[in-house]
Each structure stands twice: as structure tokens, then as C-alpha cells.
Design a protein around this motif. Sequence first.
Motif, short mmCIF file in Angstrom:
data_model
loop_
_atom_site.label_atom_id
_atom_site.label_comp_id
_atom_site.label_asym_id
_atom_site.label_seq_id
_atom_site.Cartn_x
_atom_site.Cartn_y
_atom_site.Cartn_z
N ALA A 55 47.48 48.71 30.09
CA ALA A 55 46.66 49.84 30.57
C ALA A 55 45.56 49.36 31.50
O ALA A 55 44.41 49.82 31.44
N GLY A 56 45.89 48.41 32.38
CA GLY A 56 44.94 47.92 33.36
C GLY A 56 43.95 46.90 32.86
O GLY A 56 43.05 46.49 33.61
N ARG A 57 44.09 46.45 31.64
CA ARG A 57 43.12 45.53 31.05
C ARG A 57 43.81 44.22 30.64
O ARG A 57 44.91 44.24 30.08
N LEU A 58 43.18 43.10 30.94
CA LEU A 58 43.68 41.81 30.51
C LEU A 58 43.43 41.68 29.01
O LEU A 58 42.29 41.53 28.56
N SER A 59 44.50 41.72 28.22
CA SER A 59 44.33 41.75 26.76
C SER A 59 44.75 40.45 26.07
O SER A 59 44.48 40.29 24.88
N TRP A 60 45.42 39.52 26.79
CA TRP A 60 45.85 38.29 26.11
C TRP A 60 46.09 37.21 27.16
O TRP A 60 46.57 37.48 28.27
N GLN A 61 45.78 35.95 26.82
CA GLN A 61 46.05 34.77 27.64
C GLN A 61 46.56 33.65 26.75
O GLN A 61 46.11 33.51 25.60
N GLY A 62 47.50 32.87 27.28
CA GLY A 62 48.01 31.74 26.53
C GLY A 62 49.16 31.07 27.25
O GLY A 62 49.44 31.36 28.42
N THR A 63 49.87 30.18 26.53
CA THR A 63 51.00 29.47 27.11
C THR A 63 52.26 30.30 26.99
O THR A 63 52.29 31.33 26.31
N VAL A 64 53.35 29.81 27.62
CA VAL A 64 54.62 30.51 27.55
C VAL A 64 55.13 30.53 26.10
O VAL A 64 55.62 31.57 25.61
N GLN A 65 55.02 29.41 25.38
CA GLN A 65 55.48 29.36 24.00
C GLN A 65 54.69 30.33 23.12
O GLN A 65 55.26 31.01 22.25
#
Length: 578
Positions: free
Chosen positions: A547-557
Motif C-alpha cells: 500500500a505504498g509503504r516500505l514494510s520489510w527489508q532483508g535478504t532473499v533467504q
Amino acid sequence: MSHTVSELKDWLAPYRAGLCFSVLAGTLATLLLLLQCWWLAWCCGQLFAGVAISLTDSLWFILCWLGRTVLLALKDLQAMHVSQQARQHLQQQLLQQLELAGPRRTLVGNDGELSTLLLEQVDALDPYLSRYWPQLWLVVLTPLLIATATAFFSPFAACLLLLTAPLIPLFMILLGKKAAQESQRQIKALGLLGGRFLEFLRGFAQIKLLAAEDQVLQQLDEASAQYRRRTMKVLQKAFLSGAVLELLSALAIAFVALYLGLGLLGELPWAKQQVPVPYQNALFMLLLAPEFYAPLRQLGSDYHAKAQAVAAWQSLKPLLQLQVQQGGGIMPAAEPQPLHFATKAFFSAPERPARLAPLQLTVQSGQRVALMGRSGSGKSSVLELVLGYEPELSQQIWLGPHRLSELELTSWRQQLLFLPQQSQWQTGSIRQNLLCRDYDEYELLTALENSQCLEFLQQLPQGLEFELGEAGLGLSGGQLQRLAYARALLKPALYWLLDEPFSMLGKTQQRQLQQQLNRLSQGKTLLLATHQLDGLDWLDQVCYFEAGRLSWQGTVQQARQQHWYGALEELEPDHAEA
């Protein structure tokens, strides 16, 4: 409307000197007209008295006539030259505005409406520049010169001319308001018609597949008929205005002729058996009477040009006033720099909901990042922000130590490889669509091989010379997507912005091209908008938008273990190459 007229005058300021030269030529032509009419009246007086006209006297008349003709031609040519120069500069300004606006041009209108603005509405300013503006001055200077010459022989006749003159501008304004309203409606209708026709051309392939040609042609025919009816309404009011002005000027000339005729007969009620104006002087004034009202009639005929110009300027104002990013003078570094976002909400238009919420994100130099999320979650908006077209948000994005708005944007965009979901194609051969600049054959073949285009190009009868239709007609969606990827690979760039570049291909081809992308993007800063991570284990980071918001960051795994990833995989269709 008065504010629009003021803006038109401000835009016209640099060109007034050239138009004043046109007015000067028209004024000198009026002085020669006075001499010409005086000569004709004098000749008639001489002939009436039985005196012959010499050849020298005739030569003076010919010189006055030729001089006036040359001056009038010079007036028109100078005004047309200034008009052409002003309109060319305006078109260049609008084209530069479109170039700086980039995707923001859709705030003004679609490509069909913008094409109409650049061609039809800019040309609609020509009558205002070349005819109305010089006539606005001549309508004052010419009658004053004629009234002054008339007052020298008959103050009463001069007063009669001056008292009847205001009637023509009065009716001109009253009728001109209606013409202005119709012109404004006509411009809007023309823009809509142009946009509809462009969309028809772009969707021609789908229309043929749906066998809907008859319905679309019927809609276009109805829109064209409605436009013709609007055109006739504008012309109707313009012709009505001209007819009324001609009637008023004819009546005014008749009053002057009646006064002079009764005076010559000695039948004026206040001057019985007297001739207040001699024959020669009366004939001179009678010859000048039509010329006294001629500039007023001409201004009345040209008044609809002002209404048309006001309507055209109002349609051009949104593009001229559109806020664009000019950029600064700092040259971007020749090596990848960290890209940092600290932006406020991104609105494509004030009345629409935000495309992207406030964003805090850092992409290190040489880092390869996947932007994931459902359609409309904001992935493409992040890529658009990197292009630097948003004036306010570009000040909130840093490339190394500098804001994006401080960079020389042409040089910055030359370092970008941007591949949108929908690429643009022109009618012409595949080779012409691929070679946007000079490349040798080896570079072209390498790009085609890396994008897996050679396999289907070899099956085409003309190969690279195969002719594409409008919007890439002649090839499938997957083939066009691979060609767009090949065209992108031809551009040397430090930052790669790819928006679902392989979404229309089958799973096998996607994995193969993603492996190639791993090899080709080594050392580049890569932002890849995608719905899935199969074959993308080499990515450094995954950012999930909702919904237009960055909600998660991390690696591919780590991303594969999130609940949202399974939902995205379920939404991902099983594409097959068409």
C-alpha cells in the motif's frame, strides 16, 4: 479573462518592437492615403473647373499609390514574421517543458492532447499576433489622423465621425464574448478528439483482435460530427459579428454623406442657401469616410482572433506553469555512489491518493536490490523518483553527498538504464527501433544474444529489417519485452532501473535471463521491481512494499520465509511465451 489577456501581453513583450515597426508602416500608409485622397479630390475639382491634369500630377498619384501598397505589404509581412518567430520560441519552450516534465506531463493531458497543444493551439495565436495586435494600435492612430484632416475643413463632420465610431467597438465586444466562449469549448473538444484518435491508433491491434473496428469507427465519426457542429457555431457567431459591424459602418458613412450632400445643395436646416463645405473639400472628406471606419471594421473582424488566442493560451497555461525539475550544475560521479531516500509522500496529483508513503531507504553503491509487492504497491514509483522528474522529492534524494536536484540532470540520466513495463515503439524496422545511437554490429549482436532475441529474429523473413507497426504491432508481447531489454543493454550505465523486465516470458526463459542479468549487472547499482525471486538468489537485498509503504527489508533467504512471499507467489501467473 482579463488575467489571461495580461499574461498574453507579458508573453508578447519581447516581440513588441517588431510589431511596433508594423504599426509604423501602417501609420505611414495612412499618411499616404491622405495625400492620395486629397489628390483625387483636387483632380476632380480641376476637371469640374475645366482644367486639364498634367502628367506630373498623375505621377504623384502613382507614387502615393505605390508607396501605400508597399507599406501595407511591409506591415503584414513584418507582423507575420514576428508571429512566426514568437510561435517558434513558444513551441521550443513547450517542448523543453515536456522534456523536463517527463512522466509528469500526464498531469496536463495524454499524448494526443499534448500534440494538439503543441500544434493547433500554438498556431491559434497567429491571428492575434499578426493581425489583431497591430490593428489594435492602427484603430486609434488611423481614425485620429483622418479625423484631424477632416476637422481642418469641417469640425462638424469630424465630430460626426468621432461620435459614431464607438458604436462599432461596443457591438464588437458584446458579440466577441460569445465567440470567446465557443472558442474555449472548441479547443477542449479538439483536445479530446485528438486524444481519442491517438488511443485508437495505439490499440489498433487489440481492436482488430476483438473485431470491434465498426464500433470504434462509429464512435470516432460521432465525435468528429460533434466537433464539426461546434466549429459551425463558432463560425456562425464570427459571421454575425462581421455582418453587424459592416451594417453599423455603412450607416455611419451614410450620415456623413448625407450631411455633405445636403450642404452642397444648400439644404441644411441650420444653413439654408449656404455651402458650408466646398465641393473639393467635401469630396476629400467623403473619400476618407470609408477609410475612417475601415480599421474599426477590420478590428471587429479580427476580434474573434483575440477570443481564439485567449482560449488557446488558457489551454497552454497548465503546461507552461507545470512545475518541473531544472537540476543544478554538479556533475555526477563517474563511479556508483550510495543512493539514499528520505522522501515525503509521493502524490502524482494533489487530488489523488499518495502513490508512495514517506520513504527511508539506502541503497549502497554497487548493491543489487529487489523491490517487491503487489501491483500498485509503489515499486514503480521508487524507480520514477530516481529519474529526478519530481521537483520537491528530488531535493530529498541523495546521490553520495549531493541531492538529486543539485545534479546536472542530463548527465545523471545518461548514467541510468531505465526499462519500464511498457516500452515505446515507433513504426519502422527493428534495427531502427534498437539503434537509438551509433553502435557497431558486434555490440548489437551481443545485446541481442544476451536478451535471447536472436532465436526469434532468425525466424523472421527480414530479420532485423522486419517492419514494426504502431506500438510494436507484428511481434508478441514477450518478443517486444526481450527487444526492449536488448535496447537497454546497449546503453552503458552505472545505475540499472528495471521494472518487471521479464514478466511476459515463461518461467524457463525468465530464469535464463535472470542468470544473464546476474553476470551483466556485476558492479552496477540495480533496482529490480519484481513479483518473484526464483533465480534471483544473487540479489543483495529485498524491499517489500505494501500500500505504498516500505514494510520489510532483508535478504532473499529471509524474504522467502515471510508470509507475504507465499501470497505473492500465488498471484504470480504462469506465463507462456506468445
